[in-house]
Design a protein around this motif. Structure first.
Motif, mmCIF file in Angstrom:
data_model
loop_
_atom_site.group_PDB
_atom_site.id
_atom_site.type_symbol
_atom_site.label_atom_id
_atom_site.label_comp_id
_atom_site.label_asym_id
_atom_site.label_seq_id
_atom_site.Cartn_x
_atom_site.Cartn_y
_atom_site.Cartn_z
ATOM 1 N N VAL A 53 -22.664 -54.878 15.466
ATOM 2 C CA VAL A 53 -22.833 -54.888 14.023
ATOM 3 C C VAL A 53 -23.352 -56.253 13.628
ATOM 4 O O VAL A 53 -22.760 -57.268 13.949
ATOM 5 N N LYS A 54 -24.494 -56.291 12.954
ATOM 6 C CA LYS A 54 -25.049 -57.542 12.447
ATOM 7 C C LYS A 54 -24.553 -57.701 11.017
ATOM 8 O O LYS A 54 -24.747 -56.819 10.193
ATOM 9 N N ILE A 55 -23.897 -58.817 10.747
ATOM 10 C CA ILE A 55 -23.338 -59.034 9.428
ATOM 11 C C ILE A 55 -24.133 -60.130 8.745
ATOM 12 O O ILE A 55 -24.207 -61.230 9.231
ATOM 13 N N LEU A 56 -24.736 -59.833 7.637
ATOM 14 C CA LEU A 56 -25.444 -60.795 6.809
ATOM 15 C C LEU A 56 -25.058 -60.460 5.388
ATOM 16 O O LEU A 56 -25.552 -59.509 4.815
ATOM 17 N N GLY A 57 -24.114 -61.267 4.829
ATOM 18 C CA GLY A 57 -23.566 -60.908 3.530
ATOM 19 C C GLY A 57 -22.839 -59.591 3.677
ATOM 20 O O GLY A 57 -21.947 -59.451 4.480
ATOM 21 N N SER A 58 -23.241 -58.587 2.946
ATOM 22 C CA SER A 58 -22.594 -57.288 3.062
ATOM 23 C C SER A 58 -23.491 -56.273 3.752
ATOM 24 O O SER A 58 -23.228 -55.087 3.703
ATOM 25 N N ILE A 59 -24.571 -56.733 4.422
ATOM 26 C CA ILE A 59 -25.469 -55.829 5.134
ATOM 27 C C ILE A 59 -24.943 -55.640 6.546
ATOM 28 O O ILE A 59 -24.728 -56.594 7.264
ATOM 29 N N VAL A 60 -24.740 -54.412 6.956
ATOM 30 C CA VAL A 60 -24.226 -54.136 8.283
ATOM 31 C C VAL A 60 -25.191 -53.181 8.980
ATOM 32 O O VAL A 60 -25.512 -52.135 8.473
ATOM 33 N N LEU A 61 -25.687 -53.576 10.171
ATOM 34 C CA LEU A 61 -26.613 -52.768 10.952
ATOM 35 C C LEU A 61 -26.015 -52.499 12.321
ATOM 36 O O LEU A 61 -25.442 -53.394 12.927
ATOM 37 N N ASP A 76 -9.623 -59.148 -1.033
ATOM 38 C CA ASP A 76 -9.791 -57.777 -1.532
ATOM 39 C C ASP A 76 -11.034 -57.615 -2.406
ATOM 40 O O ASP A 76 -10.975 -57.062 -3.497
ATOM 41 N N ASN A 77 -12.163 -58.146 -1.930
ATOM 42 C CA ASN A 77 -13.454 -58.064 -2.621
ATOM 43 C C ASN A 77 -13.462 -58.764 -3.975
ATOM 44 O O ASN A 77 -14.265 -58.445 -4.846
ATOM 45 N N GLY A 78 -12.578 -59.721 -4.153
ATOM 46 C CA GLY A 78 -12.549 -60.520 -5.376
ATOM 47 C C GLY A 78 -12.542 -62.000 -5.014
ATOM 48 O O GLY A 78 -12.457 -62.375 -3.848
ATOM 49 N N CYS A 132 -15.519 -62.616 -0.642
ATOM 50 C CA CYS A 132 -15.072 -61.344 -1.167
ATOM 51 C C CYS A 132 -14.109 -60.694 -0.176
ATOM 52 O O CYS A 132 -13.193 -60.003 -0.549
ATOM 53 N N THR A 133 -14.376 -60.891 1.139
ATOM 54 C CA THR A 133 -13.446 -60.387 2.151
ATOM 55 C C THR A 133 -12.736 -61.582 2.755
ATOM 56 O O THR A 133 -12.939 -62.717 2.341
ATOM 57 N N GLY A 134 -11.909 -61.356 3.742
ATOM 58 C CA GLY A 134 -11.166 -62.455 4.343
ATOM 59 C C GLY A 134 -9.906 -62.753 3.563
ATOM 60 O O GLY A 134 -9.478 -61.978 2.701
ATOM 61 N N GLY A 159 -6.525 -76.953 -4.064
ATOM 62 C CA GLY A 159 -7.522 -76.685 -3.041
ATOM 63 C C GLY A 159 -7.363 -75.293 -2.459
ATOM 64 O O GLY A 159 -6.408 -74.572 -2.769
ATOM 65 N N PHE A 160 -8.313 -74.946 -1.593
ATOM 66 C CA PHE A 160 -8.370 -73.603 -1.022
ATOM 67 C C PHE A 160 -8.886 -73.677 0.411
ATOM 68 O O PHE A 160 -9.733 -74.512 0.730
ATOM 69 N N GLY A 161 -8.390 -72.798 1.267
ATOM 70 C CA GLY A 161 -8.904 -72.645 2.620
ATOM 71 C C GLY A 161 -9.212 -71.175 2.857
ATOM 72 O O GLY A 161 -8.332 -70.324 2.704
ATOM 73 N N TYR A 162 -10.451 -70.863 3.197
ATOM 74 C CA TYR A 162 -10.899 -69.482 3.352
ATOM 75 C C TYR A 162 -11.082 -69.144 4.827
ATOM 76 O O TYR A 162 -11.801 -69.826 5.561
#
Length: 183
Positions: free
Chosen positions: A4-12, A55-57, A64-66, A80-83
């Motif tokens: 699966v190639k992930i680029l933003g929300s594009i999945v191939l 949760d996509n927010g 958006c994910t993670g 601060g924030f850690g993603y």
């Protein structure tokens, strides 16, 4: 095997094969969890388990994910924030329920001034990047972003050698994120 190639929300989806586990110290020893002991940092998070699902927010500057760890002052202000985590390269579907990738980054953000009460206070962003070929439990990297120092330490990871190079199992990765104010 499909990938699966992930680029933003594009999945191939396409096909590729991989094989064999790699220990990165040129031995056949497995890559085990490292007991890092208690954190001496002001704030500490084990990711992904202690992060809040996006949760996509958006949580802070990250969407958006993670999952995102939120660093708060004693009075509850967000400092601060850690993603956990951002992929830089191509991810591959390595099994029915698993994916592998060549690299990742923990994205971080910190206020430029932790003492400021009035808005707007600048939120600076950065990242702590790792590649699969160097991943071993205990590997640690730091970045100063705003008035905070973020240290990401690999607690557990499984790395396999693929025809395209080393890949880490995305479901196996745990990272401790320690955060301290700049001294």
């Amino acid at each position: 095997m499909r990938f699966v190639k992930i680029l933003g929300s594009i999945v191939l989806a396409v096909g590729l094969c991989g094989c064999g586990r790699v220990a990165h110290d040129d031995t056949e020893a497995p890559l085990d969890d490292v007991d890092l002991g208690p954190s001496k940092s002001r704030w500490s998070f084990e990711l992904p388990s202690e992060g809040t699902p996006n949760d996509n927010g958006a949580i802070g500057p990250f969407c958006c994910t993670g999952v995102t760890a939120v660093v708060k002052s004693d009075d509850g202000r967000e400092l601060g924030f850690g993603y956990f985590y951002d992929l830089k390269g191509q991810a591959y579907l390595s099994g029915e329920d698993s994916s592998s990738a060549p690299d990742f980054a923990v994205r971080v953000a910190g206020l430029s001034d932790l003492e400021a009460d009035a808005a707007p206070v600048e939120l600076e962003t950065g990242e702590i990047a790792f590649t699969a070929g160097e991943l071993v439990s205990g590997l640690s990297r730091s970045a100063q972003v705003g008035a905070l120092v973020f240290t990401a330490t690999i607690e557990h990871v499984e790395v396999d050698e693929w025809s395209v190079g080393p890949m880490f199992d995305m479901g196996s990765l745990t990272v401790r994120l320690d955060v301290d104010p700049v001294e």
